[in-house]
Every structure is written in structure tokens, then in C-alpha cells.
Write an enzyme that holds these catalytic residues in place. Structure first.
Site, PDB file in Angstrom:
ATOM      1  N   GLU A 105      16.119   9.840  48.974  1.00 28.27           N
ATOM      2  CA  GLU A 105      15.642  11.169  48.587  1.00 28.27           C
ATOM      3  C   GLU A 105      14.415  11.014  47.711  1.00 28.27           C
ATOM      4  O   GLU A 105      14.396  10.182  46.792  1.00 28.27           O
ATOM      5  CB  GLU A 105      16.707  11.960  47.825  1.00 28.27           C
ATOM      6  CG  GLU A 105      17.925  12.367  48.632  1.00 28.27           C
ATOM      7  CD  GLU A 105      18.860  13.276  47.834  1.00 28.27           C
ATOM      8  OE1 GLU A 105      18.407  13.881  46.828  1.00 28.27           O
ATOM      9  OE2 GLU A 105      20.046  13.370  48.213  1.00 28.27           O
ATOM     10  N   GLU A 132      25.316  10.368  45.505  1.00 25.96           N
ATOM     11  CA  GLU A 132      25.063  10.471  44.065  1.00 25.96           C
ATOM     12  C   GLU A 132      26.304  10.550  43.180  1.00 25.96           C
ATOM     13  O   GLU A 132      26.464  11.481  42.384  1.00 25.96           O
ATOM     14  CB  GLU A 132      24.153  11.674  43.779  1.00 25.96           C
ATOM     15  CG  GLU A 132      22.774  11.557  44.395  1.00 25.96           C
ATOM     16  CD  GLU A 132      21.814  12.675  44.005  1.00 25.96           C
ATOM     17  OE1 GLU A 132      20.608  12.501  44.159  1.00 25.96           O
ATOM     18  OE2 GLU A 132      22.308  13.738  43.533  1.00 25.96           O
TER      19      GLU A 132
END
Length: 420
Positions: free
Chosen positions: A311, A211
Site C-alpha cells: 500500500e 495490518e
């Protein structure tokens, strides 16, 4: 700062990791068989602390007006290295057990994504972080091999923080890669993971960084780092697949991050329904529709480059305690950033406790699970966050599956929630 590249080599040697073994490709590796869909879970909260996953580790600071502890950096800084070492060694030894891996295998999971920070791999000893994670990581890799599970080693935190989230190790500013040593330290961390992969046949892929935030790091800088990461890992462990996060960019820009000449790589996107007021305001029917639409989007890009949803969860509120950060509230009940409540009732009480879920809620959650699994299998699969939690049940794969909310086997392509 006192980062010394030699430390990464010494850590490898101390952990008994050889530098040059390359295993032949096996049938369950990424990029080898397109029909082998990724069905996985994250082992979050182990080597990178997140207060909402294991609130018991942070509870002693809960009632302070302004806690000095909010993440792993400050956890170790406040405790000091000896006490931090004592506590985290106990945590590393107990949070993931062989019984967890056995249970996941029985639930027909085939992939584990294991987040780990640079401080475990190529540390700067002047920082408050502690080391000692690698022997525990190796233990999990051995269990994964025993239960025929493949592993993604995920560099979840890099020096200075790539996103300012507590899940990078340090909450606050986005400072990566502002220092000259940041990129080298990150690449040295990946080199350690690549050498580890050469010893453990269960490792199938390495994620360059988790991320990276495009609002704090330039798209060009991220793409350049991805190319360097690809070169470093492939030079050490040629069989390993590289995984690159989408940096929160729209699909139209994904191809700029992963050029077509970087073969043996996957694009990773994370899809949650809880971090914006817009998604929190969706009805149950619209949550299902959004999941299905996301699947169509991933499926279209998957024809250009392999993509996984690395995710996601079953949460439709941000009511998990400290999900938005230690001592921070939720958008759902108006206690985070704004006083406007998303929920007409304005309360989070009991929403993350499965024992409070009635039949209607359970039916929706099962449909929501099936919709997401079906959607993400229109690409190359999915990895649920998280394998378990202490108190947040809509994020706890094992508990959800054992309750029958997530089907077993979790074969998304067999479900009929989304239009075909």
C-alpha cells in the site's frame, strides 16, 4: 457470540466452490519468476467499507453531532440487515466494473489486491454484518483472468479487529484474538479463500491478515498466527503464495515474523507520507528523498525474503475527507487530535481535487510517483492504494494515470529519480 464453523463450509457450497481442485502453477504466479515485478492496485472500498473512499455511502450521517455510523459494522447495525443488504448489493454490483479492470490492464497493471472481511467468509450471524460478497468476488476473479491479471486475496478484517481501524470493519478497540474462537474463525476464512483460489487460476496469493497492530497484538502471537495461516492455506492450495504484513514493526524485526522455512511467502509493508506530523512536514524534496531511502531499505531486506510495498499513494497531506476516520479532520489543517496546523496556510480546501493542481504541483506529483515506483521495485514491486476513489484524487490510480501523472507503462526500474 455464535460463530459456527459449519457456516464457512455452507458459504463455500452456496457459492459453488469445490474443495479440492489444485491448478498447476502458471508463469505469472508469485514466487515463480523473480523478474516478474508486482505492479498492482488495491480494489479497496468494495467488500470492506471505508468512509473516505466512498463518502457518498456515509453522507446522510455527516451532520449529526456524533454519528452512530463510522464503519461497516455500525453501517449495517444502524440500517438493519435488510436495508444494509439492499444498499451493499448495489455497491458491490457497481463499485468495480469490468471497464475498471480493462482500464487497469491498459495501464499495464499486472496485479489486483482485493480486501475482504471475515464476515463474508466465516461469519457469525449474530453480528450485524451481511453476506453475499462471494458471487461478486468471483466475477472480478473471472475478469482478472480474462485480462491476464493476477490476484492477491487479502483478509482485511478479522474478528474483534486486528488494529482498531475502520478498515478492519470495526473502529475502536483491538480485540483480536482475545476470544477462543477468533483464531479459528480467521483460519476458516483463509480456508474459504484457499478453496476459492483452487477454482480461480487468477488467484496467485492470499494475505493472512491486513495490518495487525503490534501495539495491540503481541509479535509472538502474530508470528504464531502466520505459521498457522501458512499451514492452512498450503494444505488446501499448495501453489498459493502467502503474504504477511510487517505489523508496523521495524525492518530489524521483520525476519521474526516470516521464518526462512516458510517458503513461498512474501513480506508486505505499507508506506505512507501522511499519518505522522513528521512526514507531513517534509518538503517536496524530502518526500522524494524519503521514498528513495525506503527503496534502499526494502532492497536490502529483499535479499533475505521477498518483500512488496502493498500500500502507498501520492498523498502528502491527510486532507482526503474522513481519511482519519468518519467525522474526523486532518492534521494538515489542525482539525484532527490537535489544533496545531501542519500547513502554514492551515487549509485543506481543494487540495484533493486534481483540477486545482498547477503545473508545479503536477511535476512534483509525477516525480513522486516515479520515485516511489522506482524505489519499491528495488524489492519485488508495489500495489497502489487505491484503484479509484470518489473524491480523493491523490489516492486514485486510474485518474492519476489517465492524467499522465503516473507514467504508463509504470516501470519503476526505468525511472531515474532515485540514485542508482
Amino acid at each position: 457470540m455464535h460463530y459456527r464453523p459449519l457456516l464457512a463450509t455452507l458459504l463455500v457450497a452456496a457459492a459453488g466452490l469445490p474443495k479440492g481442485i489444485v491448478y498447476a502453477a502458471t508463469a505469472n504466479e508469485f514466487g515463480r519468476h523473480s523478474a516478474d515485478v508486482v505492479r498492482g492496485v488495491n480494489l479497496g472500498g468494495l467488500f470492506v467499507l471505508e468512509p473516505w473512499i466512498t463518502p457518498s455511502l456515509f453522507s446522510e450521517w455527516e451532520h449529526l453531532p456524533q454519528s452512530p455510523v463510522v464503519d461497516e459494522w455500525s453501517y449495517c447495525a444502524v440500517l438493519g440487515k435488510p436495508e444494509c443488504m439492499r444498499r451493499l448489493n448495489n455497491h458491490w454490483a457497481t463499485w468495480v466494473q469490468e471497464s475498471d479492470i480493462s482500464t487497469l490492464a491498459s495501464l499495464n497493471i499486472n496485479t489486483l489486491r482485493i480486501p475482504i472481511g471475515y464476515w463474508a467468509l466465516a461469519p457469525d450471524l449474530s453480528e450485524p454484518y451481511i453476506q453475499g460478497q462471494i458471487p461478486y468476488l468471483r466475477r472480478i476473479l473471472d475478469w482478472a483472468a480474462a485480462y491476464s491479471l493476477r490476484v492477491i486475496l487479502d483478509l482485511h478484517g478479522v474478528p474483534g479487529s486486528q488494529n482498531g481501524f475502520d478498515n478492519s470493519g470495526r473502529r475502536g478497540e483491538i480485540s483480536w484474538p482475545k476470544r477462543p474462537s477468533d483464531i479459528r474463525q480467521s483460519l476458516d476464512s483463509l480456508a474459504v479463500l484457499a478453496r476459492l483460489a483452487n477454482e480461480h487460476r487468477s488467484v496467485a496469493a492470499i494475505q493472512a491478515v491486513n495490518e495487525p497492530a503490534n501495539w495491540g497484538v503481541s509479535k509472538g502471537g502474530i508470528a504464531q498466527y502466520y505459521l498457522q495461516a501458512y499451514q492452512v492455506v498450503k494444505s488446501i492450495a499448495p501453489r498459493i503464495t502467502l503474504v504477511f504484513h510487517d505489523a508496523f514493526l521495524p525492518v530489524s524485526e521483520w525476519s521474526e515474523l516470516v521464518p526462512s522455512n516458510m517458503t513461498g511467502s512474501y513480506l508486505d509493508t505499507h508506506i505512507y507520507h501522511v499519518f505522522t506530523e513528521e512526514s507531513l512536514g517534509l518538503s517536496n524534496e524530502l518526500h522524494l528523498a524519503k521514498a528513495c531511502a525506503d527503496g534502499e531499505k526494502l532492497g536490502r531486506f529483499n535479499t533475505q525474503s521477498p518483500v512488496i510495498c502493498g500500500e502507498f499513494s501520492l498523498a502528502t497531506t491527510d486532507c482526503a475527507k474522513w481519511l482519519n476516520g468518519f467525522q474526523r479532520g486532518s492534521r494538515w489543517d489542525g482539525t484532527y487530535l490537535t489544533t496545531r496546523s501542519i500547513s502554514p496556510g492551515g487549509t485543506c480546501a481543494g487540495l484533493e481535487d486534481m483540477s486545482n493542481w498547477g503545473s508545479e504541483k503536477r511535476v512534483f506529483m509525477r516525480n513522486f510517483a516515479m520515485a516511489q515506483l522506482q524505489a519499491y521495485e528495488k524489492a519485488n514491486g508495489w500495489i497502489f492504494w487505491n484503484f479509484k476513489t470518489e473524491t480523493a484524487d491523490s489516492w486514485n490510480y486510474i485518474k492519476l494515470a489517465q492524467a499522465g501523472i503516473i507514467p504508463n507503462p509504470p516501470i519503476g526500474s526505468a525511472f531515474g529519480i532515485c540514485p542508482t
